[in-house]
Design an enzyme around this catalytic site. Structure first.
Site, PDB file in Angstrom:
ATOM      1  N   GLY A  51      -0.084  -1.656   2.713  1.00 20.64           N
ATOM      2  CA  GLY A  51      -0.679  -1.799   4.030  1.00 20.64           C
ATOM      3  C   GLY A  51      -0.381  -0.608   4.913  1.00 20.64           C
ATOM      4  CG  HIS A  52       2.137   2.183   4.021  1.00 16.85           C
ATOM      5  ND1 HIS A  52       2.728   1.129   3.378  1.00 16.85           N
ATOM      6  CD2 HIS A  52       2.422   3.288   3.290  1.00 16.85           C
ATOM      7  CE1 HIS A  52       3.355   1.581   2.296  1.00 16.85           C
ATOM      8  NE2 HIS A  52       3.176   2.883   2.217  1.00 16.85           N
ATOM      9  CB  ALA A  53      -2.414   5.900   4.753  1.00 19.34           C
TER      10      ALA A  53
END
Length: 135
Positions: A51-53
């Protein structure tokens, strides 16, 4: 960079009657120096990880045991990759939003990373990530 730059890396397998062995070498099997290794385990059924980059960090994900799916997103395109073999790694460059889903019972995800942990390298808000990749 985009989801098409994410790719499966086949790692070497040494077969033996006593069991198989797979190894990973920096700049030979993964396209970066490995600065950090961590792993995810005991992920509850139905839970999602990621749920991130990352702005710059490169990573390789390996399903050491069991299976899971990596949902990859470059702000325009989405792609899902199933990982279920310990001799396959999924290479991800920077600027790829990722979610890890559908973990099987007892699965273990090992991550090889190109840098030490740095909170400033993360996009944790999807809208902020999309705005950054559209520039």
């Amino acid at each position: 960079m985009g989801v098409d730059d994410c790719r499966i890396i086949e790692l070497p397998v040494v077969h033996a009657p006593q069991g198989n062995l797979t190894f990973v070498e920096a700049h030979r099997h993964v396209p970066f120096a490995i600065e950090r290794v961590y792993y995810l385990y005991d992920v509850p059924g139905g839970a999602a990880r990621g749920g991130h980059a990352h702005r710059k960090l490169e990573q390789v994900l390996i399903a050491m045991s069991g299976s899971f799916e990596a949902v990859l997103d470059d702000g325009t395109n989405r792609r899902t990759v199933m990982l279920n073999r310990s001799y396959y790694g999924l290479y991800m460059p920077g600027l790829i939003w990722r979610e890890l889903v559908n973990f099987s019972s007892g699965s273990v995800c090992m991550v090889l990373a190109s840098a030490w942990y740095d909170e400033s390298d993360y996009f944790r808000d999807y809208d902020e990530f999309r705005a950054a990749v559209k520039r």
